[in-house]
Motif scaffolding. Structure first.
Motif, PDB file in Angstrom:
ATOM      1  N   THR A  86       0.806  -1.219   0.000  1.00  0.00           N
ATOM      2  CA  THR A  86       0.000   0.000   0.000  1.00  0.00           C
ATOM      3  C   THR A  86       0.839   1.269   0.000  1.00  0.00           C
ATOM      4  N   ALA A  87       1.644   1.451   0.999  1.00  0.00           N
ATOM      5  CA  ALA A  87       2.334   2.732   1.180  1.00  0.00           C
ATOM      6  C   ALA A  87       3.367   3.006   0.104  1.00  0.00           C
ATOM      7  N   LYS A 111       2.054   3.834  -3.429  1.00  0.00           N
ATOM      8  CA  LYS A 111       1.444   5.176  -3.489  1.00  0.00           C
ATOM      9  C   LYS A 111       2.503   6.268  -3.482  1.00  0.00           C
ATOM     10  N   GLU A 165       4.098   6.325  -6.960  1.00  0.00           N
ATOM     11  CA  GLU A 165       3.168   6.937  -7.923  1.00  0.00           C
ATOM     12  C   GLU A 165       3.098   8.453  -7.739  1.00  0.00           C
ATOM     13  N   THR A 166       3.047   8.906  -6.503  1.00  0.00           N
ATOM     14  CA  THR A 166       3.008  10.341  -6.241  1.00  0.00           C
ATOM     15  C   THR A 166       4.299  11.003  -6.704  1.00  0.00           C
ATOM     16  N   ASN A 221       4.130  11.398 -10.436  1.00  0.00           N
ATOM     17  CA  ASN A 221       3.216  12.482 -10.819  1.00  0.00           C
ATOM     18  C   ASN A 221       3.857  13.844 -10.594  1.00  0.00           C
TER      19      ASN A 221
END
Length: 129
Positions: free
Chosen positions: A92-93, A96, A99-100, A103
């Motif tokens: 999970t962590a 993310k 991905e951040t 971006n």
């Protein structure tokens, strides 16, 4: 060992009451002595070498035992939680966060050049849209 007679119970009860009264009298005497001398510090039993005269000895021991018990429980809890935390981080962590990061890097790629220097404003408008 059979059941205690009522007379023996009364003797034991009186003995316990007498011991408690004596301890209370000693405590009050010690407190009065400390107050008269202006010494309000806790007697840790080091002045006269008698740990039994310390009225806070039981509290200190209980606090020490509590600290040890809490430390043990925290260690056991951390040991039990470790696999769950590692799984959460992997599944999970971390994805993310990656991905951040992608971006954010994509948004600023047009503003900053490859070496982190500010890009030419003319090319920035074309690549930003």
């Amino acid at each position: 060992m059979g059941p205690l007679s009522s007379e023996r119970r009364r003797e034991l009860s009186d003995s316990v009451a007498a011991n408690r009264a004596e301890k209370k009298r000693q405590r009050e005497e010690l407190e009065a002595s400390l107050a008269a001398n202006g010494d309000y510090s806790i007697d840790d039993g080091q002045r006269n070498g008698d740990d039994a005269s310390n009225p806070n000895g039981g509290k200190v021991a209980a606090a020490a035992i509590a600290v040890i018990a809490v430390g043990y429980l925290v260690a056991k809890g951390a040991q039990a939680a470790k696999p769950h935390v590692e799984k959460w981080w992997r599944e999970t962590a971390r994805p993310k966060i990656v991905e951040t990061k992608k971006n954010v890097m994509t948004k600023f790629k047009g503003v900053f050049g490859e070496q982190g220097e500010e890009a030419d404003p003319k090319t920035t408008e074309k690549t930003a849209n």
